[in-house]
Design an enzyme around this catalytic site. Structure first.
Site, PDB file in Angstrom:
ATOM      1  CG  HIS A 336      43.959  42.800  41.946  1.00 35.57           C
ATOM      2  ND1 HIS A 336      44.775  43.646  41.801  1.00 35.57           N
ATOM      3  CD2 HIS A 336      42.833  43.201  42.757  1.00 35.57           C
ATOM      4  CE1 HIS A 336      44.436  44.885  42.601  1.00 35.57           C
ATOM      5  NE2 HIS A 336      43.188  44.281  43.260  1.00 35.57           N
ATOM      6  NE  ARG A 338      41.940  42.854  36.215  1.00 35.51           N
ATOM      7  CZ  ARG A 338      41.332  43.752  36.097  1.00 35.51           C
ATOM      8  NH1 ARG A 338      40.048  43.785  35.296  1.00 35.51           N
ATOM      9  NH2 ARG A 338      41.765  45.145  36.537  1.00 35.51           N
ATOM     10  CD  GLU A 339      46.483  42.067  39.228  1.00 32.88           C
ATOM     11  OE1 GLU A 339      47.305  41.715  39.951  1.00 32.88           O
ATOM     12  OE2 GLU A 339      45.911  43.055  38.671  1.00 32.88           O
ATOM     13  CE1 TYR A 465      48.951  46.649  31.321  1.00 31.54           C
ATOM     14  CE2 TYR A 465      47.133  44.958  31.895  1.00 31.54           C
ATOM     15  CZ  TYR A 465      47.804  46.130  31.330  1.00 31.54           C
ATOM     16  OH  TYR A 465      46.582  47.030  30.836  1.00 31.54           O
ATOM     17  CE1 TYR A 521      46.470  52.176  39.922  1.00 33.64           C
ATOM     18  CE2 TYR A 521      47.312  52.051  37.758  1.00 33.64           C
ATOM     19  CZ  TYR A 521      46.614  51.360  38.790  1.00 33.64           C
ATOM     20  OH  TYR A 521      46.481  50.084  38.571  1.00 33.64           O
ATOM     21  CD  GLU A 544      51.362  46.536  39.355  1.00 32.32           C
ATOM     22  OE1 GLU A 544      50.893  45.851  38.319  1.00 32.32           O
ATOM     23  OE2 GLU A 544      50.391  47.001  40.212  1.00 32.32           O
TER      24      GLU A 544
HETATM   25 ZN   LIG Z   1      46.873  43.907  41.023  1.00 32.12          ZN
END
Ligand SMILES: [Zn+2]
Length: 584
Positions: A336, A338-339, A465, A521, A544
């Protein structure tokens, strides 16, 4: 009511009264909570309520227990706890009957047992807080014995483990009046209501000698022949106490010109103090490979939609000294865009693996790190949209009401296992494609993981996160093998709990461990479920990273290094755990 079983041969043992410990334990609970204080999500609040209910139920159970039920006698502990067996003999306990006889070469060894139902909480919050207080605030070199597996069952003399009622840890500290005083104080901060028994097992010089011997044997061979200071650069970097001493030493380690001497570590590189654009990351990888060609090789994983190379590095040769294929650990980051901290952390892990102290691990494993699995998306977050998540492929010519075409596939949702097709033309942030593996990035990773000649034995996918260490299933509706009887859950959970605890020793940040679907989730089509099921990589995890929402994706640069340090502890723990479990 806790059933205390004290064997303190010293006249000063009165301070270890039951009442004092009871007071102490209540206080520690508060302490542990302060350590993790942060805004709670609704889910976390529910979990906390559940834990409180469990605590009440446990206390009720404890009130019914008799002291005989939990009396430990002098039983030894665990498979390699020969020192405890030795230490618990009455003669050794009586050998130092006066505190005045204590010397720096004498060691106290205590054993504390708690109910198994509490072990997770103790591992992730109470013990790290206790240890941190002892070492950082009291300079008490408390050594909570950490073993490859979580806390250990007590083994009675017949060698058969007792019912899994309780788990015990042992800890040691040098015998001295000052240490005793500190410990008394600290114990008053433990959550006493959870403790089943507390026992002094030994207090003697022979024990100290044997513990030191065991520690020496656990050091990497090349470090044992070097100077004392250099030894600290090795395996013992795990130890919070030594880390503290190293930090103090490093202050005085600079030369007059401000340049650090030869003790500078690879992980100290300024590169790990900030986030970096893709070009700089590529340059960093190339530089490292050019400097250490015997340890690192660049691996080209394929091209993206925008024609960027998905670059990886392999640390440690693919084959061992005798030509045998090694097992490989694969770590992916940046799926991803943005991470950012995932990419930074993977680069920190790279540096940590290059340290001389990591050489033994690289004798056993090769490690493939993909710092930016989604380079197009990562680059886009640097130029256009900081919070873009997906890759940058054109998904649909169909224009939305603002006239925009749809770009971007969520790589982390596009794997075949537990895949959920997206509606054609939809363009949400988790757009997975209408069939699996429609993105070049997921194809590249899937084909690598599927290829049995790569000998992948463990897979870790970094995200942010949330501070979670998750094992399959990520999807709440797995295609097969789900349910309470997931075959590998015991092993995966054991590793995750232990690693989370280990990570917390770095900076006291709690990482919650659990099955993905239940702990976070639902994630359909995740690479972790794919790795575990289709690629048959048992040891598959999603990590995470920081934080829990205060900064979210825009984690400040000063948190890069601490996040890297705690992640390295977890990864190192994972490697050792797998090594032992798989007998590598
Ligand atoms: Zn991610």
């Amino acid at each position: 009511m806790a059933a205390w079983s004290h064997r303190r041969p010293r006249a000063s043992s009165s301070s270890y009264s039951t009442q004092r410990k009871a007071a102490l334990l209540a206080g520690l609970f508060c302490l542990a909570r302060i350590c993790v204080a942060s805004p709670l999500t609704e889910h976390q609040q529910q979990q906390q309520q559940q834990q409180q209910q469990q605590q009440v139920a446990f206390d009720a159970h404890l009130n019914q227990a008799t002291s005989a039920e939990y009396s430990d006698g002098v039983a030894c502990i665990g498979h390699d706890f020969s020192t405890c067996r030795f230490a618990s003999s009455p003669s050794s306990s009586s050998s130092s009957s006066s505190s005045s006889s204590a010397s720096s070469s004498s060691l106290n060894l205590h054993r504390m047992c708690i109910p198994s139902s509490q072990s997770s909480q103790w591992a992730t919050s109470v013990l790290p807080a206790f240890e941190a207080l002892a070492i950082r605030e009291r300079d008490l070199p408390l050594d909570i014995w950490k073993y490859p597996y979580r806390m250990h069952l007590v083994y009675p003399d017949n060698g058969e483990p007792e019912e899994e009622d309780k788990e015990c840890i042992v800890f040691t500290y040098p015998s001295s009046d000052l240490a005793e005083a500190h410990l008394d104080d600290l114990v008053s901060n433990l959550p006493v209501s959870s403790v089943l028994s507390w026992q002094l097992l030994a207090d003697n010089e022979e024990l100290a000698r044997r513990v030191e011997e065991q520690k020496r044997q656990s050091l990497p061979k090349e470090d044992t022949s070097t100077s004392e200071e250099e030894q600290e650069e090795g395996e013992e970097e795990d130890d919070v106490a030594i880390a503290g001493r190293k930090a103090r030493k490093s202050k005085g380690r600079k030369t007059k010109g401000g340049r650090k001497d030869k003790q500078t570590k690879i992980v100290d590189d300024h590169f790990h103090n900030g986030y970096h654009a893709l070009e700089n990351i590529t340059a960093f990888l190339s530089y490292q490979a050019s400097q250490r060609p015997q340890v690192i090789e660049l691996v080209d994983m394929g091209l993206t939609y925008e024609n960027r190379t998905i670059q990886a590095v392999r640390l440690g040769k693919k084959h061992g000294r005798h030509g045998q294929p090694k097992k490989e650990i694969v770590i992916t980051a940046g799926s991803h865009g943005r991470e950012w901290v995932t990419t930074s952390t993977s680069l920190y892990l790279l540096s940590a693996l290059l340290e001389p102290s990591s050489a033994p691990l690289l004798e056993t494993f090769s490690v493939l790190i993909i710092p930016t699995l989604n380079p197009d998306g990562y680059a886009y977050t640097w130029t256009t949209d900081r919070f873009f998540r997906k890759n940058r492929q054109l998904v649909s010519e169909h224009r939305d009401w603002l006239g925009r075409k749809c770009y971007g596939m969520d790589i982390a949702r596009s794997f075949p296992t537990n895949f959920k097709p997206a509606l054609p033309g939809s363009c949400g942030p988790t757009y997975a494609g209408t069939t699996p593996l429609q993105s070049a990035e997921s194809q590249a990773l899937a084909s690598y993981l599927r290829n049995e000649t790569n000998e992948v034995i463990a897979y870790v996918d970094l995200h942010s996160y949330g501070q979670l260490l998750l094992y399959p299933w990520m999807s709440c509706r797995p295609s097969s093998g789900d349910g309470p009887d997931m075959p590998d859950e015991e092993d995966l959970s054991e590793l995750a709990l232990g690693a989370a605890r280990e990570g917390r020793y770095a900076h006291n940040k709690a990482y919650r461990a659990g099955r993905g679907c239940q702990t976070m989730y639902n994630q359909d089509g995740s690479s972790v479920d794919f790795a575990h099921e289709e690629a048959r990589i048992k040891w598959s995890f999603e990590l995470e990273l920081r934080d829990e929402g205060s900064y979210g994706f825009t984690l400040p640069p000063e948190m890069i290094r601490p996040t890297g340090e705690e992640s390295w502890r977890m990864i190192k723990y994972l490697m050792r755990f797998v090594q032992e479990k798989e007998k590598l």
